[in-house]
Scaffold this active site. Structure first.
Site, PDB file in Angstrom:
ATOM      1  N   HIS A  60      67.400  10.306  93.617  1.00 32.60           N
ATOM      2  CA  HIS A  60      66.368  10.543  93.517  1.00 32.60           C
ATOM      3  C   HIS A  60      65.922  11.469  92.552  1.00 32.60           C
ATOM      4  O   HIS A  60      66.172  12.725  92.729  1.00 32.60           O
ATOM      5  CB  HIS A  60      64.983  10.663  94.207  1.00 32.60           C
ATOM      6  CG  HIS A  60      63.831  10.935  94.031  1.00 32.60           C
ATOM      7  ND1 HIS A  60      62.901  12.437  93.726  1.00 32.60           N
ATOM      8  CD2 HIS A  60      62.704  10.388  94.283  1.00 32.60           C
ATOM      9  CE1 HIS A  60      61.915  12.244  93.554  1.00 32.60           C
ATOM     10  NE2 HIS A  60      61.849  11.060  94.351  1.00 32.60           N
ATOM     11  N   CYS A 107      61.382   8.221  88.885  1.00 31.49           N
ATOM     12  CA  CYS A 107      60.606   8.743  89.744  1.00 31.49           C
ATOM     13  C   CYS A 107      59.320   9.366  88.191  1.00 31.49           C
ATOM     14  O   CYS A 107      59.964  10.386  87.275  1.00 31.49           O
ATOM     15  CB  CYS A 107      60.656   9.279  90.513  1.00 31.49           C
ATOM     16  SG  CYS A 107      59.154  10.412  91.217  1.00 31.49           S
ATOM     17  N   HIS A 119      59.668   4.810  90.945  1.00 30.27           N
ATOM     18  CA  HIS A 119      58.317   5.967  91.118  1.00 30.27           C
ATOM     19  C   HIS A 119      57.439   6.044  90.535  1.00 30.27           C
ATOM     20  O   HIS A 119      57.593   6.440  89.516  1.00 30.27           O
ATOM     21  CB  HIS A 119      58.973   7.182  92.428  1.00 30.27           C
ATOM     22  CG  HIS A 119      59.138   7.103  93.521  1.00 30.27           C
ATOM     23  ND1 HIS A 119      60.203   8.328  94.310  1.00 30.27           N
ATOM     24  CD2 HIS A 119      59.417   5.967  94.722  1.00 30.27           C
ATOM     25  CE1 HIS A 119      60.696   8.010  95.287  1.00 30.27           C
ATOM     26  NE2 HIS A 119      60.516   6.567  95.375  1.00 30.27           N
ATOM     27  N   ASP A 141      53.829   6.358  94.046  1.00 31.69           N
ATOM     28  CA  ASP A 141      54.386   7.638  94.558  1.00 31.69           C
ATOM     29  C   ASP A 141      53.322   8.240  94.540  1.00 31.69           C
ATOM     30  O   ASP A 141      52.392   8.813  93.724  1.00 31.69           O
ATOM     31  CB  ASP A 141      55.431   8.438  93.410  1.00 31.69           C
ATOM     32  CG  ASP A 141      56.256   9.357  94.193  1.00 31.69           C
ATOM     33  OD1 ASP A 141      56.314   9.358  95.691  1.00 31.69           O
ATOM     34  OD2 ASP A 141      56.172   9.958  93.694  1.00 31.69           O
ATOM     35  N   HIS A 142      53.026   8.790  96.203  1.00 36.20           N
ATOM     36  CA  HIS A 142      51.985   9.957  96.814  1.00 36.20           C
ATOM     37  C   HIS A 142      51.029   8.656  96.253  1.00 36.20           C
ATOM     38  O   HIS A 142      50.852   7.740  95.073  1.00 36.20           O
ATOM     39  CB  HIS A 142      51.958  10.852  95.493  1.00 36.20           C
ATOM     40  CG  HIS A 142      53.146  11.782  95.990  1.00 36.20           C
ATOM     41  ND1 HIS A 142      52.937  13.110  95.389  1.00 36.20           N
ATOM     42  CD2 HIS A 142      54.577  11.025  96.958  1.00 36.20           C
ATOM     43  CE1 HIS A 142      54.634  13.183  95.996  1.00 36.20           C
ATOM     44  NE2 HIS A 142      54.925  12.500  96.468  1.00 36.20           N
ATOM     45  N   TYR A 200      51.046  10.610 100.933  1.00 37.62           N
ATOM     46  CA  TYR A 200      51.424   9.316 101.395  1.00 37.62           C
ATOM     47  C   TYR A 200      49.910   8.775 102.291  1.00 37.62           C
ATOM     48  O   TYR A 200      50.700   7.864 103.500  1.00 37.62           O
ATOM     49  CB  TYR A 200      52.386   9.456 102.286  1.00 37.62           C
ATOM     50  CG  TYR A 200      53.770   9.694 101.512  1.00 37.62           C
ATOM     51  CD1 TYR A 200      53.804   8.517 100.959  1.00 37.62           C
ATOM     52  CD2 TYR A 200      54.040  10.594 101.554  1.00 37.62           C
ATOM     53  CE1 TYR A 200      55.092   8.749 100.190  1.00 37.62           C
ATOM     54  CE2 TYR A 200      54.929  11.049 100.352  1.00 37.62           C
ATOM     55  CZ  TYR A 200      55.651   9.711 100.267  1.00 37.62           C
ATOM     56  OH  TYR A 200      56.917  10.503  98.246  1.00 37.62           O
TER      57      TYR A 200
HETATM   58  C1  DNO Z   1      58.696  12.559  97.691  1.00 36.15           C
HETATM   59  C2  DNO Z   1      59.321  11.646  98.102  1.00 36.15           C
HETATM   60  C3  DNO Z   1      60.768  12.490  98.140  1.00 36.15           C
HETATM   61  C4  DNO Z   1      62.162  11.374  97.801  1.00 36.15           C
HETATM   62  C5  DNO Z   1      63.603  12.145  98.164  1.00 36.15           C
HETATM   63  C6  DNO Z   1      64.429  10.841  97.704  1.00 36.15           C
HETATM   64  O1  DNO Z   1      58.211  12.749  97.712  1.00 36.15           O
HETATM   65  O2  DNO Z   1      59.736  11.185  96.476  1.00 36.15           O
HETATM   66  O3  DNO Z   1      60.968  13.690  99.593  1.00 36.15           O
HETATM   67  O4  DNO Z   1      61.753  11.082  98.831  1.00 36.15           O
HETATM   68  O5  DNO Z   1      63.825  13.293  97.328  1.00 36.15           O
HETATM   69  O6  DNO Z   1      65.978  11.559  98.339  1.00 36.15           O
END
Ligand code: DNO
Length: 403
Positions: free
Chosen positions: A238, A276, A303, A362-363, A379
């Site tokens: 990530h 991401c 993501h 993501d989020h 989340y």
């Molecule tokens: C945040 C996430 C990160 C992710 C870590 C993966 O919301 O995208 O915290 O889980 O960095 O190791």
């Protein structure tokens, strides 16, 4: 793309049924109860699988699609001699996951803190809430709350002056709020680090600059990726969030060139990327569709998120930003999803059974009923449901348009 959502486990206020009804077939989760560095044994993995699959007879199937994350112990990041034991444990965990059929494993290599924000309740024009990062507030924390030695070297004079002015006008509660936000620590935990402990953790990195952190990352991947390749497990790093150095800590997974160096450090497909867009997209110098094309085969997990850069501070790197609605913001989501669809088509042409890449929105903004619920920052269910619905529609339109 395989639609997934993150689930923090049995204590997550968002249920597996919520995730199923959002239209997901995959769950992204981790054994957060196991201390970082300890082995994930088969029994614990199987127990989590059985919880995820418990209702599969009666309803649409859910499976544990991606591990996010199998965390990397700080001793590995610091390159200490004790890393060898933690590397062994990491390999055992990978073997156990593979035995249980879980084949995509996300990790990160950010020292001390995972993602960082300065505001978890930024009010959007429609009244929903978003996460935000403001450099001046970060400086305020660093200079006047943490009081990190030599922190002033990292901030322009006008940033220091306005941070001080703001600090002087803050109430105790506001100071505590900012402190807890910055120190929130790892996702899945709601414990904020204590200031002294935190400073000690930072001090441990005093001798670890950009070069050393890179070396430690490459050492890690060279140790674990060949085994992962053998096991059929795809590792996917990530990127740094935000993608620039913070509090004197280096960041080595922020740019296209960082990723290219990491990919070259161990040239096997198992050495891959969690693409991401929310993290990488903060930097205007990251051309996301071009990066998808370049790293194509190494993208094992996606993501999708976008941020809106606010004020420009230093060149095109240090930015204030907030998390925008998934189809708004600075990420050109149409071009990103199109590039991903083309990558999947390329894989399909090769006849690969793993052509589809797991993706999670993501989020999401905190909105509607979720405004009154306590969930992990970023989340909540409804904002992510909205994001997924929009992204799914965008993907379908692109696929149909290509036929
Ligand atoms: C945040 C996430 C990160 C992710 C870590 C993966 O919301 O995208 O915290 O889980 O960095 O190791």
């Amino acid at each position: 793309m395989i639609q997934t959502m993150r689930w923090f486990g049995p204590n997550d206020p968002v249920s597996l049924m919520d995730i199923r009804q959002a239209g997901c077939s995959g769950v992204v989760t981790a054994l957060h109860q196991i201390a970082v560095g300890d082995v994930w044994n088969e029994a614990a993995i199987l127990e989590r699988i059985s919880i995820i699959e418990a209702d599969n007879q009666q309803f649409t199937s859910l499976n544990w699609e991606v591990v996010e994350s199998l965390p990397v112990h700080e001793d590995i990041k610091k390159g200490l001699p004790t890393r060898e034991g933690y590397l062994e444990n990491y390999k055992i965990s990978l073997r156990n996951l593979a035995k249980c059929g879980i084949k995509t494993v996300c990790y990160n290599f950010m020292p001390v803190l995972d993602w960082s924000r300065t505001n978890l309740n930024y009010v959007m024009p429609d009244g929903s809430r978003a996460l935000r990062f403001v450099w001046e507030d970060f400086a305020l924390f660093d200079l006047y709350i943490l009081k990190r030695p030599n922190a002033q070297n990292d901030y322009a004079e006008e940033v220091q002056t306005s941070a001080k002015k703001k600090f002087d006008s803050m109430t105790e509660d506001e100071i505590l709020g900012l402190r807890n936000t910055v120190l929130l620590g790892l996702p899945g935990s709601e414990e904020a680090f204590e200031l002294k402990t935190f400073q000690r953790l930072l001090d441990n990195y005093a001798e670890i600059g950009d070069v050393e952190l890179r070396q430690n990352l490459y050492y890690f991947i060279q140790q674990v990726a060949p085994l992962a390749q053998e096991l059929g497990v795809k590792l996917c790093i990530h990127p740094d969030d935000p993608p620039f150095p913070l509090m004197g800590l280096s960041r080595v997974v922020s740019t296209e060139s960082d990723l290219a160096q990491l990919m070259a450090a161990c040239d096997v497909n198992a050495n891959g990327i969690t693409f991401c867009t929310g993290s990488l997209g903060v930097r205007a110098d990251n051309n996301l569709p071009k990066m998808i094309e370049r790293f194509g085969d190494r993208i094992h997990f996606i993501h999708l998120r976008t941020t809106k850069r606010e004020e420009k501070l230093l060149g095109n790197v240090l930015q204030n930003f907030h998390e925008a609605a998934h189809l708004a913001g600075d990420v050109d989501m149409y071009e990103v999803v199109k590039a991903l669809v083309l990558e999947e088509k390329r894989r399909e042409k090769e006849g690969r059974i793993d052509a589809k890449i797991p993706m999670r929105p993501d989020h999401g903004h905190q909105m509607l009923d979720d405004l009154h619920k306590k969930t992990y920052p970023g989340y909540s269910a409804i904002g992510r449901l909205k994001a997924l619905a929009e992204l799914r529609g965008l993907e379908m339109g692109i696929i149909r348009g290509l036929i």
